[in-house]
Design a protein around this motif. Structure first.
Motif, PDB file in Angstrom:
ATOM      1  N   ASP A  43       0.453   4.106  -2.827  1.00  0.00           N
ATOM      2  CA  ASP A  43       0.218   5.507  -2.469  1.00  0.00           C
ATOM      3  C   ASP A  43       1.281   6.403  -3.098  1.00  0.00           C
ATOM      4  O   ASP A  43       0.978   7.513  -3.569  1.00  0.00           O
ATOM      5  CB  ASP A  43       0.224   5.685  -0.953  1.00  0.00           C
ATOM      6  N   GLU A  44       2.529   5.926  -3.105  1.00  0.00           N
ATOM      7  CA  GLU A  44       3.607   6.719  -3.696  1.00  0.00           C
ATOM      8  C   GLU A  44       3.370   6.929  -5.192  1.00  0.00           C
ATOM      9  O   GLU A  44       3.578   8.032  -5.719  1.00  0.00           O
ATOM     10  CB  GLU A  44       4.951   6.048  -3.462  1.00  0.00           C
ATOM     11  N   ASP A 101       0.447   6.881  -6.808  1.00  0.00           N
ATOM     12  CA  ASP A 101      -0.672   7.813  -6.970  1.00  0.00           C
ATOM     13  C   ASP A 101      -0.217   9.246  -6.724  1.00  0.00           C
ATOM     14  O   ASP A 101      -0.615  10.174  -7.445  1.00  0.00           O
ATOM     15  CB  ASP A 101      -1.804   7.458  -5.996  1.00  0.00           C
ATOM     16  N   ASN A 102       0.609   9.430  -5.707  1.00  0.00           N
ATOM     17  CA  ASN A 102       1.104  10.773  -5.374  1.00  0.00           C
ATOM     18  C   ASN A 102       1.945  11.340  -6.513  1.00  0.00           C
ATOM     19  O   ASN A 102       1.791  12.506  -6.896  1.00  0.00           O
ATOM     20  CB  ASN A 102       1.930  10.702  -4.088  1.00  0.00           C
ATOM     21  N   GLN A 149       0.821  -1.213   0.000  1.00  0.00           N
ATOM     22  CA  GLN A 149       0.000   0.000   0.000  1.00  0.00           C
ATOM     23  C   GLN A 149       0.853   1.260   0.000  1.00  0.00           C
ATOM     24  O   GLN A 149       0.506   2.261  -0.638  1.00  0.00           O
ATOM     25  CB  GLN A 149      -0.939   0.001   1.208  1.00  0.00           C
TER      26      GLN A 149
END
Length: 306
Positions: free
Chosen positions: A96-97, A99-100, A92
């Motif tokens: 998240d990285e 998506d960022n 996860q």
């Protein structure tokens, strides 16, 4: 005409990191000139360098390419203090990285992904979440489950000279996988099933060197080697969610790849819009072992879909 190359950092807010984190990236080409391809490197815990050959796509097919170092390695923020913390180093975190990074670069509405090895696992999981901006997926030299990966690795290990097998088993049993003898025996495996080029490309050498300098992520999530996986990734699988991948997908592996056909097959069977190409005489790094053909196959696939 020279291809523009830019690089920089984006802030990545990770509350449990205990310090400010940044993701380093490099862009080949103009992000506004077409749908960019984002490369996800393997490991986990490797660096972008060994994927630099795919940047050829910017010149050969006018496809902008984004490469980056995942958190914990390369030019991005290192967190050696998190060694062994399996609650921190998770799939996860890297989702998240990604998506960022997509958001910070402003490409979240239209992009393609090429993931290699662990990066292909990450890319596949990303695709199962059906992000609206994902236009195409390339899974290169990656398993659909680690159970299949370890079965394949076992069959390949059985083909090594008996003395090499004995050394590997001894150090794995004794917990001495950091010994030079174990590393030397690993090289026998690597030279057959990871990269068959001799000498190794400098970009691949840098990848190995980086893992020696900071093995935090690799040792925590994976373990000491490609075939001795004792971290939480040993239980990883995406098989039950593959039907959720709806974008055009290209599967790649090599004839002598540690990612044998058996580990790739679930992707082919369960993704609805899928093609598969195997590179003759290549192993786990066809992006170097068959560089021109690799770029051609990827470029032609993307040009018809993005």
């Amino acid at each position: 005409m020279a291809i523009p190359v830019t690089e920089g950092f984006v802030d990545f807010d990770v509350p449990t990191a205990g310090k400010a984190c940044k993701t380093w990236y490099k862009v080949f080409g103009d992000l506004n000139s077409g749908t960019p391809l984002v490369g996800l490197h393997g490991g986990p815990g490797a660096i972008h360098d060994y994927l630099l050959s795919i940047a050829d796509l910017a010149a050969s097919h006018s496809i902008p390419v984004v490469l980056y170092d995942q958190l914990g390695n390369g030019h991005s923020t290192h967190l050696r203090e998190k060694a062994g913390d399996t609650s921190f180093w998770t799939e996860q975190l890297f989702l998240d990285e990604l998506d960022n990074l997509l958001t910070r670069l402003g490409i979240q509405d239209s992009y393609a992904v090429l993931g290699h090895s662990w990066g292909g696992m990450l890319g596949a999981r990303h695709a199962t979440l059906q992000p609206k901006g994902l236009k195409a997926l390339i899974v290169s030299d990656s398993p659909a489950s680690m159970t299949l990966w370890l079965e394949a690795a076992g069959s390949l290990l059985a083909q090594l000279p008996q003395d090499v097998q004995d050394i590997l088993q001894k150090h794995e049993r004794d917990g001495t996988t950091d010994s030079q003898e174990y590393k030397d025996a690993m090289e026998v495996f690597n030279s057959r099933y990871v990269c068959r080029l001799d000498p190794l490309p400098e970009e691949v050498k840098r990848c190995y060197e980086s893992l020696d300098i900071d093995p935090t992520v690799y040792l925590t999530m994976n373990g000491p080697s490609e075939f001795h996986v004792i971290g939480p990734l040993k239980d990883w699988t995406v098989v039950s969610d593959l039907h959720k991948i709806t974008v055009p997908t290209l599967l790649l592996n090599g004839e002598f790849d540690e990612a044998k056909d058996s580990v790739v097959l679930p992707f082919f069977n369960l993704i609805s819009r899928v093609k598969w190409y195997t590179f003759p005489n290549a192993s786990h790094m066809p992006q170097w072992e068959a560089r021109e053909k690799y770029v051609q196959v990827v470029g032609e696939f993307l040009k018809g879909r993005v």
